[in-house]
Write a protein that holds these residues in place. Structure first.
Motif, mmCIF file in Angstrom:
data_model
loop_
_atom_site.group_PDB
_atom_site.id
_atom_site.type_symbol
_atom_site.label_atom_id
_atom_site.label_comp_id
_atom_site.label_asym_id
_atom_site.label_seq_id
_atom_site.Cartn_x
_atom_site.Cartn_y
_atom_site.Cartn_z
ATOM 1 N N THR A 185 0.788 -1.114 -0.071
ATOM 2 C CA THR A 185 0.067 0.037 0.000
ATOM 3 C C THR A 185 0.876 1.247 -0.114
ATOM 4 N N PHE A 186 0.159 2.310 -0.612
ATOM 5 C CA PHE A 186 1.153 3.630 -0.472
ATOM 6 C C PHE A 186 0.504 4.428 0.482
ATOM 7 N N SER A 187 1.359 4.460 1.440
ATOM 8 C CA SER A 187 0.743 5.517 2.704
ATOM 9 C C SER A 187 2.102 6.175 3.371
ATOM 10 N N ILE A 188 1.898 7.319 3.741
ATOM 11 C CA ILE A 188 2.848 8.090 4.200
ATOM 12 C C ILE A 188 2.879 8.040 5.639
ATOM 13 N N SER A 189 4.157 7.974 6.282
ATOM 14 C CA SER A 189 4.214 7.789 7.914
ATOM 15 C C SER A 189 5.366 8.254 8.353
ATOM 16 N N LYS A 190 5.612 8.966 9.619
ATOM 17 C CA LYS A 190 6.777 9.477 9.884
ATOM 18 C C LYS A 190 7.901 8.396 10.061
ATOM 19 N N ASP A 191 7.296 7.092 10.808
ATOM 20 C CA ASP A 191 8.264 6.153 10.723
ATOM 21 C C ASP A 191 8.724 5.488 9.860
ATOM 22 N N THR A 192 8.256 5.348 8.477
ATOM 23 C CA THR A 192 8.459 4.793 7.418
ATOM 24 C C THR A 192 9.953 4.862 6.922
ATOM 25 N N LYS A 193 10.492 6.006 6.919
ATOM 26 C CA LYS A 193 12.009 5.924 6.638
ATOM 27 C C LYS A 193 12.719 5.025 7.627
ATOM 28 N N MET A 194 12.488 5.250 8.773
ATOM 29 C CA MET A 194 13.309 4.394 9.869
ATOM 30 C C MET A 194 13.046 2.906 9.603
ATOM 31 N N ILE A 195 11.892 2.451 9.328
ATOM 32 C CA ILE A 195 11.375 0.806 9.037
ATOM 33 C C ILE A 195 12.167 0.364 7.962
ATOM 34 N N LEU A 196 11.957 1.403 6.710
ATOM 35 C CA LEU A 196 12.455 0.869 5.596
ATOM 36 C C LEU A 196 14.045 0.845 5.666
ATOM 37 N N GLU A 197 14.701 1.503 6.055
ATOM 38 C CA GLU A 197 16.201 1.472 6.371
ATOM 39 C C GLU A 197 16.542 0.156 7.172
ATOM 40 N N ASN A 198 15.583 -0.137 8.329
ATOM 41 C CA ASN A 198 15.923 -1.534 9.180
ATOM 42 C C ASN A 198 15.525 -2.646 8.242
ATOM 43 N N ILE A 199 14.577 -2.398 7.299
ATOM 44 C CA ILE A 199 14.236 -3.568 6.165
ATOM 45 C C ILE A 199 15.537 -3.855 5.557
ATOM 46 N N GLN A 200 15.865 -3.095 5.094
ATOM 47 C CA GLN A 200 17.145 -3.168 3.911
ATOM 48 C C GLN A 200 18.397 -3.332 4.859
ATOM 49 N N LYS A 201 18.673 -3.094 5.985
ATOM 50 C CA LYS A 201 19.823 -3.280 6.761
ATOM 51 C C LYS A 201 19.654 -5.133 7.066
ATOM 52 N N THR A 202 18.442 -5.087 7.551
ATOM 53 C CA THR A 202 18.267 -6.747 7.726
ATOM 54 C C THR A 202 18.322 -7.735 6.718
ATOM 55 N N GLU A 203 17.794 -7.220 5.459
ATOM 56 C CA GLU A 203 17.742 -8.040 4.178
ATOM 57 C C GLU A 203 19.522 -8.223 4.084
ATOM 58 N N ALA A 204 20.232 -7.098 4.259
ATOM 59 C CA ALA A 204 21.682 -7.114 4.025
ATOM 60 C C ALA A 204 22.218 -8.401 4.879
ATOM 61 N N GLN A 205 21.875 -8.276 6.099
ATOM 62 C CA GLN A 205 22.337 -9.285 6.935
ATOM 63 C C GLN A 205 22.184 -10.695 6.637
ATOM 64 N N ILE A 206 20.681 -10.817 6.158
ATOM 65 C CA ILE A 206 20.337 -11.978 5.716
ATOM 66 C C ILE A 206 21.099 -12.750 4.621
ATOM 67 N N ILE A 207 21.468 -12.074 3.705
ATOM 68 C CA ILE A 207 22.248 -12.295 2.509
ATOM 69 C C ILE A 207 23.653 -12.499 2.852
ATOM 70 N N ASP A 208 24.152 -11.811 4.007
ATOM 71 C CA ASP A 208 25.555 -12.215 4.322
ATOM 72 C C ASP A 208 25.755 -13.390 5.180
ATOM 73 N N ILE A 209 24.646 -13.859 6.037
ATOM 74 C CA ILE A 209 24.838 -15.126 6.955
ATOM 75 C C ILE A 209 24.491 -16.168 5.731
ATOM 76 N N LYS A 210 23.456 -16.004 4.700
ATOM 77 C CA LYS A 210 23.313 -17.078 3.831
ATOM 78 C C LYS A 210 24.696 -17.546 3.234
ATOM 79 N N ASN A 211 25.521 -16.516 2.907
ATOM 80 C CA ASN A 211 26.752 -16.687 2.196
ATOM 81 C C ASN A 211 27.499 -17.375 3.068
#
Length: 244
Positions: A185-211
């Protein structure tokens, strides 16, 4: 695609429509060999579409010791190699303004916003703080979320408080659009940026540990890594839920 640019509804008073010659970049900016090659081979056309300042639009400039939003330039860049987008953007961002950049490749566009701060060593220069790209948006296959996002960019959907608030509104909408990839969904929230950054960081950690798991030969270490991987996947799932 041209209909989209018209739908942004920038006032005629802001229109420039001037092609920026590549020679201007070579003469005025310090480009390395690779950047010069990229400028020649991967960039087809650079156009200064609009300038927003106190003379062209009724939005107050913003200036303090760290930020200079006295002008915003709307730039359109037609490119021939979208795989080199980040490197191309490094060249374009040398233009000494706060920029709203639309990169065009065939029937697709990607919006780029790069908030800048004043260079403490040289107050006449601006330094990029961070870079935000949208995904490539294919105008021949627009989703409902694509359409909502593109409509949200119309100038009437941004505050006219000052040029910094105006620019940050574009960033908020871009971040929300990027988050919609996970939330649906397209919705604007003040917390969106922080959550999105955490998602991207966690995805990078997942790729790293899988390797690391693929390379690990010790059974116990492999078990511990798989437990850590499960924790990260659970965290990722939770973060995505937070966006909904």
């Amino acid at each position: 695609m041209e209909d989209f640019f018209e739908s942004l509804c920038f006032p005629a008073s802001t229109y420039v429509g001037r092609k920026l010659d590549k020679k201007e970049f070579l003469d005025n900016f310090s480009l390395n060999i690779n950047e010069r090659k990229l400028l020649s081979q991967a960039i087809d056309r650079i156009t200064l579409e609009n300038i927003l300042n106190k003379d062209t639009i009724n939005i107050t400039p913003y200036l303090d010791v760290e930020k200079d939003y006295s002008e915003i330039a709307i730039i359109k860049v037609k490119i021939s190699n979208k795989e080199k987008l980040k490197s191309i953007n490094n060249i374009i961002q040398q233009i000494p303004y706060s920029l709203i950049v639309f990169y065009a490749f065939q029937n697709e566009i990607s919006l780029c916003l790069s908030p800048k701060r004043i260079n403490k060593a040289d107050s006449s220069k601006l330094v990029v703080e961070e870079v935000h790209f949208s995904k490539w948006i294919d105008f021949s296959n627009l989703t409902n979320i694509d359409k909502t996002f593109l409509q949200s960019l119309c100038i009437s959907n941004h505050p006219f408080t000052n040029l910094l608030a105006f620019y940050e509104s574009f960033i908020d909408k871009l971040i929300s659009y990027n988050a919609s990839i996970y939330s649906g969904t397209f919705s604007i929230s003040k917390d969106t940026k922080m959550i999105l950054e955490n998602i991207q960081k966690t995805e990078a950690q997942i790729i790293d540990i899988k390797n690391k798991i693929k390379k690990e030969t010790n059974f116990n270490d492999k078990v511990n890594m798989n437990l850590e991987l499960k924790k990260l996947n659970d965290k990722l799932k939770s973060l995505k839920e937070d966006l909904k």
